[in-house]
Motif scaffolding. Structure first.
Motif, PDB file in Angstrom:
ATOM      1  N   UNK A  93       0.678  -1.235  -0.164  1.00  0.00           N
ATOM      2  CA  UNK A  93       0.321  -0.274  -0.222  1.00  0.00           C
ATOM      3  C   UNK A  93       0.821   1.469   0.248  1.00  0.00           C
ATOM      4  N   UNK A  94       2.089   1.013   0.184  1.00  0.00           N
ATOM      5  CA  UNK A  94       3.216   2.712   0.057  1.00  0.00           C
ATOM      6  C   UNK A  94       2.478   3.479  -1.167  1.00  0.00           C
ATOM      7  N   UNK A  95       1.527   2.806  -2.082  1.00  0.00           N
ATOM      8  CA  UNK A  95       1.726   4.369  -3.144  1.00  0.00           C
ATOM      9  C   UNK A  95       0.027   4.865  -2.268  1.00  0.00           C
ATOM     10  N   UNK A  96      -0.775   4.376  -1.626  1.00  0.00           N
ATOM     11  CA  UNK A  96      -1.614   5.070  -0.898  1.00  0.00           C
ATOM     12  C   UNK A  96      -1.777   5.899  -0.119  1.00  0.00           C
ATOM     13  N   UNK A  97      -0.197   6.626   0.414  1.00  0.00           N
ATOM     14  CA  UNK A  97       0.761   7.274   1.535  1.00  0.00           C
ATOM     15  C   UNK A  97       0.439   8.659   0.793  1.00  0.00           C
ATOM     16  N   UNK A  98       0.881   8.968  -0.792  1.00  0.00           N
ATOM     17  CA  UNK A  98       0.296  10.064  -1.288  1.00  0.00           C
ATOM     18  C   UNK A  98      -0.839  10.979  -1.295  1.00  0.00           C
ATOM     19  N   UNK A  99      -1.444   9.797  -1.330  1.00  0.00           N
ATOM     20  CA  UNK A  99      -3.266  10.120  -1.766  1.00  0.00           C
ATOM     21  C   UNK A  99      -3.849  10.971  -0.256  1.00  0.00           C
ATOM     22  N   UNK A 100      -2.623  10.004   0.439  1.00  0.00           N
ATOM     23  CA  UNK A 100      -3.429  10.015   2.070  1.00  0.00           C
ATOM     24  C   UNK A 100      -2.880  11.478   2.564  1.00  0.00           C
ATOM     25  N   UNK A 101      -1.894  12.164   2.141  1.00  0.00           N
ATOM     26  CA  UNK A 101      -1.535  13.080   2.598  1.00  0.00           C
ATOM     27  C   UNK A 101      -2.153  14.288   2.122  1.00  0.00           C
ATOM     28  N   UNK A 102      -2.230  14.121   1.152  1.00  0.00           N
ATOM     29  CA  UNK A 102      -2.627  14.861   0.153  1.00  0.00           C
ATOM     30  C   UNK A 102      -4.071  15.754  -0.283  1.00  0.00           C
ATOM     31  N   UNK A 103      -5.037  14.138   0.709  1.00  0.00           N
ATOM     32  CA  UNK A 103      -6.393  14.374   0.663  1.00  0.00           C
ATOM     33  C   UNK A 103      -6.090  15.154   2.424  1.00  0.00           C
ATOM     34  N   UNK A 104      -5.649  14.666   3.188  1.00  0.00           N
ATOM     35  CA  UNK A 104      -5.404  15.999   4.781  1.00  0.00           C
ATOM     36  C   UNK A 104      -5.193  17.400   4.717  1.00  0.00           C
TER      37      UNK A 104
END
Length: 157
Positions: free
Chosen positions: A16-27
């Motif tokens: 799930x590494x590729x999901x970290x940037x979208x989570x930080x962008x969402x925040x």
């Protein structure tokens, strides 16, 4: 540090590494800037000794963070490292927030997350931000419906 800036550790499985940037962008879109101390492909850990990885690399990063965020996907429940990171954060008295990955339907979560999470929320920026800030303190399904309340046990060493 400004109130909308947080030091966090995002506990996740390698896949799930590729999901970290979208989570930080969402925040970020919700007005929260985060500094993430987790290990990922952009910030790799090349160590092989499990005790060194846990106590020499992961534990200091969890100590530095104010909140442990667990990215929940179907295979998260199978990760010994995610389980250990949650238990480590709980032992330190850290806030623990589970976040259902974007588009995720309800799946099993790590036992330690079920036991120690202060909040579990869906992929909605404001909900994730409020859970990190301590304004949300319940467990929700990915669609935002509330799970029946449960006792959160904390143990300090």
């Amino acid at each position: 540090m400004a109130e909308n800036n947080k030091n966090i550790f995002i506990s996740h499985i390698h896949e799930d590494d590729h999901r970290l940037d979208p989570l930080k962008t969402l925040l970020g879109i919700s007005g929260m800037q985060v500094r993430d101390a987790s290990i990922n492909s952009a910030n790799p850990n090349n160590a092989n000794d499990e005790n060194y990885i846990k106590y020499g690399i992961l534990k200091p990063r969890i100590e530095w963070s104010s909140v442990l965020v667990v990215l929940i996907s179907p295979e998260t429940k199978n990760s010994d490292y995610v389980q250990w990171e949650i238990e480590c954060a709980a032992a330190m008295g850290k806030r623990i927030v589970g976040v259902w990955d974007h588009g995720e339907s309800e799946c099993d979560i790590p036992e330690a997350l079920d036991r120690y999470a202060d909040a579990i929320v869906g992929w909605q920026g404001d909900r994730v931000k409020e859970a990190i800030e301590g304004k949300i303190n319940n467990h929700e399904r990915p669609d935002g419906s509330v799970v029946d309340p449960r006792e959160t046990r904390r143990y300090c060493c």
